[in-house]
Design a protein around this motif. Structure first.
Motif, PDB file in Angstrom:
ATOM      1  N   ALA A 152      21.706 -24.757 -12.343  1.00  8.73           N
ATOM      2  CA  ALA A 152      21.785 -23.553 -11.880  1.00  8.73           C
ATOM      3  C   ALA A 152      21.844 -23.357 -10.252  1.00  8.73           C
ATOM      4  N   ARG A 153      21.340 -24.214  -9.585  1.00  6.47           N
ATOM      5  CA  ARG A 153      21.611 -24.320  -8.045  1.00  6.47           C
ATOM      6  C   ARG A 153      23.114 -24.396  -7.610  1.00  6.47           C
ATOM      7  N   ALA A 154      23.562 -25.428  -8.403  1.00  2.00           N
ATOM      8  CA  ALA A 154      25.175 -25.533  -8.191  1.00  2.00           C
ATOM      9  C   ALA A 154      25.876 -24.433  -8.474  1.00  2.00           C
ATOM     10  N   TRP A 155      25.579 -23.494  -9.374  1.00  2.00           N
ATOM     11  CA  TRP A 155      26.376 -22.183  -9.665  1.00  2.00           C
ATOM     12  C   TRP A 155      26.121 -21.387  -8.615  1.00  2.00           C
ATOM     13  N   ASP A 186      12.323 -23.075 -14.314  1.00  2.00           N
ATOM     14  CA  ASP A 186      12.475 -23.515 -12.947  1.00  2.00           C
ATOM     15  C   ASP A 186      14.320 -23.278 -12.524  1.00  2.00           C
ATOM     16  N   ALA A 187      14.983 -23.254 -13.700  1.00  2.00           N
ATOM     17  CA  ALA A 187      16.426 -22.870 -13.491  1.00  2.00           C
ATOM     18  C   ALA A 187      16.420 -21.277 -13.461  1.00  2.00           C
ATOM     19  N   ALA A 188      15.888 -20.493 -14.120  1.00  2.00           N
ATOM     20  CA  ALA A 188      15.676 -19.188 -14.079  1.00  2.00           C
ATOM     21  C   ALA A 188      15.234 -18.845 -12.574  1.00  2.00           C
ATOM     22  N   ASN A 189      14.365 -19.280 -12.159  1.00  2.00           N
ATOM     23  CA  ASN A 189      13.590 -19.109 -10.776  1.00  2.00           C
ATOM     24  C   ASN A 189      14.773 -19.118  -9.751  1.00  2.00           C
ATOM     25  N   HIS A 201      22.055 -28.516 -24.869  1.00  2.00           N
ATOM     26  CA  HIS A 201      20.653 -28.680 -24.037  1.00  2.00           C
ATOM     27  C   HIS A 201      20.637 -27.346 -23.257  1.00  2.00           C
ATOM     28  N   ALA A 202      19.341 -27.367 -22.623  1.00  2.00           N
ATOM     29  CA  ALA A 202      18.890 -26.218 -21.721  1.00  2.00           C
ATOM     30  C   ALA A 202      19.665 -26.322 -20.529  1.00  2.00           C
ATOM     31  N   THR A 219      18.863 -20.393 -22.452  1.00  2.00           N
ATOM     32  CA  THR A 219      18.522 -21.733 -22.670  1.00  2.00           C
ATOM     33  C   THR A 219      18.173 -22.091 -21.155  1.00  2.00           C
ATOM     34  N   CYS A 220      18.103 -21.141 -20.422  1.00  2.00           N
ATOM     35  CA  CYS A 220      17.599 -21.577 -18.917  1.00  2.00           C
ATOM     36  C   CYS A 220      16.352 -22.166 -18.955  1.00  2.00           C
ATOM     37  N   SER A 221      15.928 -23.326 -18.208  1.00  2.00           N
ATOM     38  CA  SER A 221      14.543 -23.589 -18.076  1.00  2.00           C
ATOM     39  C   SER A 221      13.996 -22.629 -17.168  1.00  2.00           C
TER      40      SER A 221
END
Length: 223
Positions: free
Chosen positions: A92-95, A122-125, A85-86, A118-120
């Motif tokens: 992303a924030r935890a990383w 929002d995750a990319a941002n 899954h994406a 696969t980053c959404s």
């Protein structure tokens, strides 16, 4: 940790950049599945974290840090493993939060994010600031199938390295180093289309290896 089969030119380039003080802060490794992108990132992470790195830039493979990397338990390697899954904004924030913390064992931190494609959005941002300006003494490795699969905002903040398919003879040599019999290594190397990770999975799983060898034998029978 898996043997790295192939990609010698990339390893040399990274070690040379480090020796000259020209390391990038974030790299995007692109190439087919199972070609060795994550293994390459982990191998160079071992170089970066080694307490007794050699004059050629290669890790000693004997110190506490190298043993921790090889055992997949080094606290200064922060990894998001590729899933079906994406990658969502929470992951992303935890990383990025973990990346911002101080090293626990080595002199630096290494972030490995598998499946950047696969980053959404929002995750990319959430990743952009960290990818553009990681904390001091931090190197990031992102992986993806192709550069075009990754959001341009991420690509523009990384150094793109192309992990190309590995020649059959190089894969065969890598399998021999694993202890695979010459005849089996010959067959398996020819059947993985330049992706050594597939061959390694066959080496680890006797059932998969037997099936691959049987399939090749059957194919030759009908030729």
């Amino acid at each position: 940790m898996d043997h790295l089969i192939g990609h010698d030119a990339i390893v040399r380039a990274l070690r040379s950049a480090r020796a000259r003080g020209r390391m990038g802060h974030a790299y995007l490794l692109v190439g087919p599945a199972c070609v060795g992108k994550t293994t390459l990132a982990k191998w160079f992470a071992r170089d970066l974290l080694c307490a007794q790195v050699g004059v050629d830039g290669a890790a000693c493979r004997t110190c506490t840090s190298c043993a921790a990397v090889d055992g997949n338990r080094h606290p200064d390697i922060l990894r998001i493993a590729e899933e079906s899954h994406a990658i969502g904004v929470d992951a992303a924030r935890a990383w990025t939060t973990a990346i911002a913390s101080s090293p626990l064992l080595g002199k630096c931190k290494v972030g490995i994010l598998e499946g950047a494609h696969t980053c959404s959005e929002d995750a990319a941002n959430a990743l952009l600031k960290t990818i553009e300006e990681p904390p001091p003494n931090t190197v990031l490795f992102l992986t993806a199938g192709a550069r075009s699969d990754v959001l341009p905002t991420i690509v523009s903040r990384t150094v793109v390295l192309h992990c190309r398919r590995v020649p059959v003879d190089v894969i065969r040599g890598g399998l021999l180093a694993y202890g695979v019999a010459h005849g089996e290594a010959e067959v398996l190397a020819a059947d993985v289309e330049g992706c050594p990770g597939i061959a390694i999975s066959w080496v680890r799983d006797a059932t998969l290896r037997a099936a691959a060898l049987e399939q090749r034998t059957c194919a030759q029978t009908f030729l």
